[in-house]
Each structure stands twice: as structure tokens, then as C-alpha cells.
Design a protein around this motif. Structure first.
Motif, PDB file in Angstrom:
ATOM      1  N   PHE A  73       0.961  -1.100   0.071  1.00 58.18           N
ATOM      2  CA  PHE A  73      -0.025  -0.081   0.108  1.00 58.18           C
ATOM      3  C   PHE A  73       0.859   1.234   0.158  1.00 58.18           C
ATOM      4  O   PHE A  73       0.789   2.242  -0.742  1.00 58.18           O
ATOM      5  CB  PHE A  73      -1.101  -0.083   1.327  1.00 58.18           C
ATOM      6  N   ALA A  74       1.895   1.446   0.793  1.00 57.29           N
ATOM      7  CA  ALA A  74       2.888   2.375   0.987  1.00 57.29           C
ATOM      8  C   ALA A  74       3.487   2.591  -0.539  1.00 57.29           C
ATOM      9  O   ALA A  74       3.975   3.686  -0.837  1.00 57.29           O
ATOM     10  CB  ALA A  74       3.716   2.224   2.108  1.00 57.29           C
ATOM     11  N   THR A  75       3.847   1.548  -1.189  1.00 53.81           N
ATOM     12  CA  THR A  75       4.708   1.434  -2.220  1.00 53.81           C
ATOM     13  C   THR A  75       4.006   2.233  -3.402  1.00 53.81           C
ATOM     14  O   THR A  75       4.263   2.904  -4.302  1.00 53.81           O
ATOM     15  CB  THR A  75       5.013   0.298  -2.740  1.00 53.81           C
ATOM     16  N   VAL A  76       2.521   1.766  -3.351  1.00 55.22           N
ATOM     17  CA  VAL A  76       1.816   2.319  -4.356  1.00 55.22           C
ATOM     18  C   VAL A  76       1.214   3.878  -4.165  1.00 55.22           C
ATOM     19  O   VAL A  76       1.435   4.867  -4.927  1.00 55.22           O
ATOM     20  CB  VAL A  76       0.231   1.870  -4.445  1.00 55.22           C
ATOM     21  N   ILE A  77       1.082   4.234  -2.907  1.00 58.76           N
ATOM     22  CA  ILE A  77       1.089   5.808  -2.760  1.00 58.76           C
ATOM     23  C   ILE A  77       2.264   6.579  -2.966  1.00 58.76           C
ATOM     24  O   ILE A  77       2.527   7.399  -3.386  1.00 58.76           O
ATOM     25  CB  ILE A  77       0.913   6.065  -0.961  1.00 58.76           C
ATOM     26  N   ALA A  78       3.636   5.854  -2.747  1.00 54.05           N
ATOM     27  CA  ALA A  78       4.763   6.569  -3.109  1.00 54.05           C
ATOM     28  C   ALA A  78       5.032   6.527  -4.642  1.00 54.05           C
ATOM     29  O   ALA A  78       5.517   7.752  -5.016  1.00 54.05           O
ATOM     30  CB  ALA A  78       6.051   5.550  -2.614  1.00 54.05           C
ATOM     31  N   PHE A  79       4.406   5.696  -5.378  1.00 50.50           N
ATOM     32  CA  PHE A  79       4.347   5.863  -6.756  1.00 50.50           C
ATOM     33  C   PHE A  79       3.695   6.943  -7.227  1.00 50.50           C
ATOM     34  O   PHE A  79       4.313   7.858  -8.039  1.00 50.50           O
ATOM     35  CB  PHE A  79       4.063   4.442  -7.628  1.00 50.50           C
ATOM     36  N   ALA A  80       2.364   7.017  -6.838  1.00 48.10           N
ATOM     37  CA  ALA A  80       1.668   8.248  -7.237  1.00 48.10           C
ATOM     38  C   ALA A  80       1.947   9.483  -6.910  1.00 48.10           C
ATOM     39  O   ALA A  80       2.125  10.396  -7.862  1.00 48.10           O
ATOM     40  CB  ALA A  80      -0.005   7.975  -6.719  1.00 48.10           C
ATOM     41  N   VAL A  81       2.391   9.711  -5.543  1.00 44.73           N
ATOM     42  CA  VAL A  81       2.927  10.988  -5.162  1.00 44.73           C
ATOM     43  C   VAL A  81       4.395  11.219  -5.974  1.00 44.73           C
ATOM     44  O   VAL A  81       4.585  12.457  -6.231  1.00 44.73           O
ATOM     45  CB  VAL A  81       3.237  11.104  -3.674  1.00 44.73           C
ATOM     46  N   GLY A  82       5.182  10.336  -6.046  1.00 43.17           N
ATOM     47  CA  GLY A  82       6.481  10.454  -6.573  1.00 43.17           C
ATOM     48  C   GLY A  82       6.463  10.897  -8.043  1.00 43.17           C
ATOM     49  O   GLY A  82       7.098  11.744  -8.550  1.00 43.17           O
ATOM     50  N   TYR A  83       5.399  10.402  -8.867  1.00 40.70           N
ATOM     51  CA  TYR A  83       5.308  10.994 -10.360  1.00 40.70           C
ATOM     52  C   TYR A  83       5.074  12.294 -10.353  1.00 40.70           C
ATOM     53  O   TYR A  83       5.667  12.901 -11.074  1.00 40.70           O
ATOM     54  CB  TYR A  83       4.150  10.269 -10.862  1.00 40.70           C
ATOM     55  N   ALA A  84       4.107  12.743  -9.529  1.00 38.21           N
ATOM     56  CA  ALA A  84       3.924  14.272  -9.727  1.00 38.21           C
ATOM     57  C   ALA A  84       5.017  15.265  -8.998  1.00 38.21           C
ATOM     58  O   ALA A  84       5.241  16.328  -9.484  1.00 38.21           O
ATOM     59  CB  ALA A  84       2.706  14.482  -8.553  1.00 38.21           C
ATOM     60  N   VAL A  85       5.668  14.512  -7.944  1.00 37.93           N
ATOM     61  CA  VAL A  85       6.978  15.324  -7.629  1.00 37.93           C
ATOM     62  C   VAL A  85       7.900  15.636  -8.702  1.00 37.93           C
ATOM     63  O   VAL A  85       8.572  16.387  -8.889  1.00 37.93           O
ATOM     64  CB  VAL A  85       7.730  14.633  -6.354  1.00 37.93           C
TER      65      VAL A  85
END
Length: 290
Positions: free
Chosen positions: A233-245
């Protein structure tokens, strides 16, 4: 680890992975300030798979071109002079230092390196290094009253020597608080590269190292210390936020300096020194939290 904790830590990972402020330090500090268990090096490595997937997607055209040219260069001499094939080899060469040191220092990475006093030190010291490198780049690009602007290098100027220096800088990020992007970008700026070139190679160089580290640490995800569900779950969140960053950061550095990150790093490091020095926070906080 609860689902709420995994959400917050995934958010922190995504927000900080590509900024020169150290994602591993922020994961460690988030747990310490919230009185949670330290997520650990294995959790950090696995969630980084999410952020590196964001890199793969954002730079998909560049990466596809580089990988294709590199494979053709292995079998055909005719394309070895191709710039994309050359970049593929330089990414491999630059990944050697962190691969070797990551294996040799695995125990230290998971133990002594997570001391908050060391993290405070690396936040401040590498912040100062980034600030010096950024000011030097700005001076070269802007020239001065009595001299013309100095040409900064781009990725076509990258060679084996510079690739290895970049790789050595990346290896420093094995210590929480250093920052993978901060160390490699600082190294690139000091080598004379533009901000955009330094950041782009930093992102490309991180892909094999971070993915390999994440896959290597997957074996620990089900050993009772790292739960599968919250970690994914944390990995999926990190992916979505990381792309925007990534998208924001690449636009930011095209016209702005790194000084806001320098100030943030130094202030955070000094705050951490003060909290530990006045016994408001243990240097091993969260390591044994319930």
C-alpha cells in the motif's frame, strides 16, 4: 505497522525521494516524531520500487531508447558510438559503487547508520555541499561584471570518469540524511554540469540501484518485521505522489536554484541536534517503540 502508518510513510517517501532532502531520513524522522516503530531499511528499499517505477514511466521514452541502443551495442560494434548506447553503459558503470558498498555495508545501513545524530550531521553537511555547488553553478551560468558566463556541461559530455564520480556520490546515500538525488546532483554541479543534466542523470542512475535494492530486500517483507499488505500500500502511494513530484521538480530546476532545499536541510539538521542534545528525543527513538 498500521494502514494509517503505511499511508503516511508512503506519502513521505513519494514527497521526499526525488528532492535533495533524503527520503530515508524523513521516513526515519517521521517514525521517531510519531513514536512509531522505525520502518527500517527493508521497508524503505521496497517502497522505493514505487518511486522508481514513477521514474520509469516519466522518463519512459528516454529509458526505452537507451535500453534499446544498449542491447544493440552489445552485439553490434556499429552502434557503440551512439549517445544512447553510451548512456546505457555509463549508467551501468555509475551503479557499480553503490552496488558493491551496499552489500559490504548492509549491517551498518540497517543499524548504526540510522542513529539520529548521524542523520542530523549528514543533513547539515550535505546541505552545505549542495549550497556551495549550487552557488558555483549560478556564478558560472550568470557570469559577472568582468567575465563571461562559463559553459556548463550537458549529458553529451559525460564520460567514464565522471560516471564513476557520480556513482561514488550516489553511494554516499547509503547513509540516511545524505539524499541520493542531493549527493549526485551536488557531484554533477561540482563537475560542471547544468542543473537539468545533473538531475536527469541522477534519476537515470538511481533506477538500477534502487530497483535491485528493492528486489533484494523483498525477501524480508514476509519475515514478520515487514508486513506485505501495508508495505505494498505504501509503495503504491509513493508511486503516485513520486510521479507528481518528478514533474514538478524538473520544471522547478529549469529556472530556480536549490537554495530552498539547502536552508531546509540545515534547519532540520540543527533542530534534530537540539532535540537530541537536550534529551527531548533519543538518538535511537522509535527503534524499539511499541
Amino acid at each position: 505497522m498500521s494502514w494509517f502508518e503505511s499511508f503516511v510513510l508512503g506519502l513521505v517517501q513519494g514527497l521526499t525521494e526525488f528532492l535533495p532532502i533524503s527520503s530515508s531520513a524523513h521516513l526515519r524522522l517521521t517514525a521517531a516524531f510519531a513514536d512509531w516503530n522505525d520502518p527500517g531499511a527493508a521497508f524503505t528499499a521496497v517502497t522505493q520500487i514505487g518511486t522508481e517505477t514513477a521514474v520509469l514511466i516519466y522518463f519512459r521514452k528516454d529509458i526505452a531508447r537507451i535500453v534499446s541502443a544498449w542491447f544493440r551495442s552489445v552485439t553490434g560494434r556499429g552502434v557503440r558510438g551512439d549517445s544512447d548506447a553510451r548512456m546505457g553503459w555509463l549508467v551501468i558503470i555509475g551503479s557499480i559503487p553503490i552496488g558493491v558498498l551496499g552489500l559490504l555495508l548492509k549491517d551498518a545501513i540497517e543499524g548504526p547508520f540510522r542513529d539520529l545524530r548521524l542523520i542530523a550531521t549528514t543533513l547539515v553537511v550535505m546541505g552545505v555541499v549542495l549550497g556551495f555547488a549550487d552557488r558555483r553553478a549560478a556564478r558560472d551560468e550568470g557570469g559577472g561584471r568582468h567575465r563571461a558566463a562559463t559553459r556548463r556541461k550537458d549529458l553529451t559530455d559525460l564520460d567514464v570518469k565522471d560516471g564513476l564520480i557520480y556513482g561514488a556520490c550516489q553511494a554516499l546515500a547509503l547513509v540516511p540524511g545524505v539524499s541520493r538525488s542531493g549527493a549526485t546532483i551536488s557531484g554533477g554541479l561540482l563537475l560542471g554540469y547544468t542543473r537539468e543534466a545533473a538531475a536527469r542523470y541522477s534519476f537515470l542512475l538511481a533506477v538500477p540501484a534502487v530497483l535491485a535494492s528493492g528486489v533484494f530486500e523483498l525477501k524480508d517483507a514476509g519475515d514478520g518485521r515487514t508486513a506485505w499488505g501495508p508495505t505494498v500500500f505504501a509503495t503504491v502511494i509513493a508511486f503516485a505522489v513520486g510521479y507528481a513530484v518528478i514533474a514538478w521538480f524538473m520544471r522547478f530546476i529549469s529556472s530556480r536554484s536549490f537554495m530552498p532545499f539547502v536552508v531546509y536541510r540545515v534547519l532540520l539538521g540543527l533542530l534534530l541536534f537540539a532535540l537530541v542534545g537536550f534529551d527531548a528525543l533519543s538518538p535511537h527513538a522509535a527503534e524499539n517503540a511499541g
